[in-house]
Design an enzyme around this catalytic site. Structure first.
Site, PDB file in Angstrom:
ATOM      1  N   LYS A   1       6.360  46.181 -49.558  1.00 54.62           N
ATOM      2  CA  LYS A   1       6.268  47.643 -49.582  1.00 54.62           C
ATOM      3  C   LYS A   1       5.697  48.118 -50.921  1.00 54.62           C
ATOM      4  O   LYS A   1       4.777  48.935 -50.954  1.00 54.62           O
ATOM      5  CB  LYS A   1       7.665  48.212 -49.340  1.00 54.62           C
TER       6      LYS A   1
ATOM      7  N   ASP B   1      17.052  46.002 -54.617  1.00 55.81           N
ATOM      8  CA  ASP B   1      17.070  46.492 -53.232  1.00 55.81           C
ATOM      9  C   ASP B   1      17.879  45.594 -52.301  1.00 55.81           C
ATOM     10  O   ASP B   1      18.041  45.911 -51.118  1.00 55.81           O
ATOM     11  CB  ASP B   1      15.636  46.602 -52.702  1.00 55.81           C
TER      12      ASP B   1
END
Ligand code: S3P
Length: 729
Positions: A317, A611
């Site tokens: 991402k 994350d």
């Protein structure tokens, strides 16, 4: 929900409410009221089984009704209120379905003085070209918007009740002010109807002589579909909302006049830009519509199972965002492979398209960016909507602060509550002009300037987004901008800038950039996202008898904290075929089951796995002994408060998890590690996927509510995880 619903005026709209309410068990008795002159219609409603009874006597129709829905044309409202007034019951919920709301409110005020507390104005955005009760269907409102336009006097309790009623019918309910509703509907519904009616009228008259209709093709049919709508109803609506409509018609005339002039002058460029802009705006609208209307998706996970197989998870991402940003600012054409086709990265892509960059794709992960050069972006015509994507907003704020035009950055509910001061404050010291909400959140209103000055910035938190934001602003600032990070964070911005030939100096914790570089187009191969691979690194570790290979995963050392932490916990992860792809290290990862043990997670690894903690907490729940995380306060300001939400969810599933200010303490269990239950994703994709993975070691089914958000980073999660063996439906 109701004992007796009385529908006043039973046609397409009223009939469809009655059918849906019956089908979904929302009332025991439905009746219709109409005029004697419409008796045939009432009889038909009864024959069709749409209503149980019908009445031409209002008092009889209203007796014992606890919900009255007015479905007459808006022009008849005042008359209806007059009839209802003598029998008005304060305990009954009254509502309507009128397409214009100011006129309905005015009718209520004319009869009652002020809008009664128990009349809640409503408007379902649904219809059909057919009319009458025979055209009614139970699913007319399914997956359609329903707007409530409450007024001050309205009862909160009844407003909630009506909202639930429409949700149960299947509508997506929004609340807006009366004036906003009428303005929005004038633009999106009433003006298009006028256009369709007038075009068909114009061409129809010509057709008598020139046979235009005979040769009209699909475009004509599509465009004029709504001109088949009921003329009486539309006359009524247009008259009721003419205040809003007339200025729009005037604007349209100006727009058409401009197009006419472009044609007269053979001025093709602005005409092309108008068409291009319209095409892109329509696509954005469709995307937003799809998002808003997407049905709620819950994941149900049956307990147990193992993960086995070989997969490639989607593209990284962070790198996907940056490939669009830098490719757009480069000179020449950049080809991207492995681009993440998910909402967050697409938000960045749409933003650059809106700033005039021609971008092709993504098609099977391939994107082609026709770079416009460092100074080539154009002012977007609308605010840039960045959905859920913090990376888009924070990086763009830096990049756009130094443009010669103004921009507004907006996002969804979660993004609009995330802290933006961390970027706007240092940018302000560079001379940027950015306005936020009072609490430092989005929308960000950026007044562009070519006067940015370099700064030396020591970041108070370890954040790659903040670092990248300042570096991107530094590309437009006078002097050498330097950022120092308190701990290493992902360095994709620095690496990719270098890949595009833009000089960035790196020296320990310091990165520096100046405005005198230029970006030259290059080819980018985005590896798989280790943050998506993380779900299977944990899943295959905790589920017995598992053996998973994850191919082509990015293993940039600023991202591999998950591997280090899992290995410290005793995981069996093999890093195979290490190679370098376009300046980023890549490998295949093989992971097999192992009994994990609890650890104190070294704080130095926190930014390198930032994350991955939601799924690491699941690993900790299955580990032998206690796992402690500290120094991870940042988790509280991610897509949601990931410390609190994970602690709450794990507790619901019977795990001994305690949230602390900057981390978590989890007492893991080797047997019966996780129980079953229902947990909420709290608008956060990684929470949704982490609790799904928990199912592998659960003793009973787990339901994770609201999981459509996995589309922000990993739309293939459901398919890939079930392919490997997760029992997810
Ligand atoms: C990202 C940086 C990290 C990370 C986010 C992506 C990036 O955020 O959590 O998912 O692409 O730069 P912070 O910089 O806020 O830690």
């Amino acid at each position: 929900m109701f004992n007796k619903i009385c529908i006043i005026g039973i046609g397409l709209m009223g009939g469809s409410i009655a059918r849906a309410a019956r089908e979904r068990g929302l009332c025991s008795n439905i009746v219709a009221f109409g005029r004697q002159s419409g008796i045939k219609n009432l009889q038909l409603a009864k024959e069709l089984g749409v209503v149980d009874h019908y009445y031409v006597d209002i008092e009889a129709a209203l007796t014992d009704a606890d919900c009255v829905i007015i479905c007459t044309p808006v022009g008849a409202m005042e008359q209806v209120f007059k009839q209802l007034k003598p029998f008005w019951n304060d305990k009954t919920l009254y509502t309507d379905v009128g397409s214009t709301k100011a006129s309905v409110i005015a009718s209520a005020e004319a009869i009652f003085g002020k809008v009664p507390a128990n009349f809640i104005p409503a408007h379902p955005i649904a219809g059909a070209e057919k009319s009458g009760v025979s055209a009614s269907t139970a699913d007319l409102y399914f997956n359609k918007r329903l707007i409530l336009t409450p007024v001050e006097s309205n009862s909160e309790e009844l407003l909630n009740k009506l909202s639930i009623f429409w949700q149960k019918i299947g509508s997506v309910v929004s609340i807006m002010s009366v004036s906003h509703h009428d303005a929005v509907l004038a633009a999106t519904s009433h003006l298009p109807h006028i256009l369709a009616f007038s075009l068909v009228d114009l061409l129809g008259r010509k057709d008598e002589k020139e046979e235009i209709f005979k040769y009209a093709a699909g475009g004509f049919k599509d465009f004029t579909r709504i001109a088949s709508s009921d003329p009486t109803m539309w006359l009524d609506i247009c008259m009721a909302n003419k205040q809003e409509l007339i200025p729009l018609i005037q604007q349209l005339k100006v727009g058409l006049g401009e197009i006419e002039q472009m044609l007269v002058d053979d001025n093709s460029q602005p005409l092309f830009e108008t068409f291009t802009y319209a095409k892109q705006a329509r696509q954005r609208f469709l995307n937003q519509y799809d998002n808003a209307m997407s049905q709620i998706i819950n994941f149900n996970i049956q307990p147990g199972g193992s993960l086995r197989g070989e997969i490639r998870v989607p593209g990284d991402k962070s790198m996907s965002h940056r490939s669009i940003m830098l490719g757009s600012l480069a000179e020449g054409v950049t080809h991207v492979k492995g681009f993440l086709n998910a909402e967050d990265a697409l938000a960045t892509l749409a933003a650059f398209r809106a700033m005039g960059v021609e971008i092709e794709g993504p098609v099977k992960g391939n994107v082609t960016i026709h770079g416009v050069g460092k100074q080539g972006l154009k002012e977007p015509k609308e605010p840039l909507y960045l959905g859920n994507s913090g990376t888009s907003m924070r990086l763009l704020s830096g990049l756009l602060a130094g443009q010669k035009f103004n921009t507004v950055l907006t996002g969804d509910k979660s993004l609009s509550s995330r802290p933006m001061k961390r970027v706007t404050a240092p940018l302000a010291t560079m001379g940027a002009k950015i306005e936020t909400e009072a609490d430092g959140t989005a929308p960000l209103r950026i007044t562009g300037t070519d006067q940015l000055k370099a700064i030396d910035y020591v970041m108070p938190m370890a954040s790659a987004q903040v670092k990248s934001c300042i570096l991107l602003a530094g590309m437009y600032a006078e002097g050498k901008t330097t950022v120092v990070e308190p701990a290493p964070t992902r360095d994709h911005t620095e690496r990719m800038l270098n890949g595009f030939g833009y000089p960035v100096q790196r020296e320990g914790a310091k990165a520096s950039i100046a405005a005198d570089g230029k970006l030259t187009a290059t080819d980018i191969d985005v590896p798989s996202d280790i943050s998506s691979a993380a779900f299977f690194l944990v899943g295959a570790s905790i589920a017995p008898d598992s053996d998973v290979t994850l191919n082509h995963v990015g293993i940039n050392p600023t991202r591999t904290g998950i591997i280090d932490i899992l290995r410290l916990m005793g995981a069996n992860i093999e890093v195979m075929n290490e190679r370098s792809v376009g300046g980023e290290p890549v490998a295949d990862l093989r992971v097999r089951s192992s009994q994990l043990k609890g650890i104190d997670i070294p704080e130095a690894l926190v930014p390198l796995a930032i994350d991955e903690f939601p799924v690491l907490f699941v690993a900790a729940a299955c580990a032998e002994g206690k796992t402690t995380l500290t120094g991870a306060k940042e988790l509280r300001v991610k897509e949601c408060d990931r410390i609190q939400v994970m602690a709450d969810g794990l507790q619901t599933l019977g795990v001994d998890a305690t949230a602390t200010e900057d981390g978590m303490i989890i007492q893991g269990k080797v047997v019966d590690s996780i129980g079953g239950g229902e947990v909420d994703s709290h608008d956060d994709h990684r929470i949704a996927m982490s609790f799904s993975i928990a199912g592998l070691r659960a003793t009973a089914p787990i339901t994770v509510l609201d999981c459509e958000n996995v589309n922000t980073s990993f739309p293939e999660f459901r398919d890939l995880s079930t392919k490997l063996g997760l029992k997810l439906t």
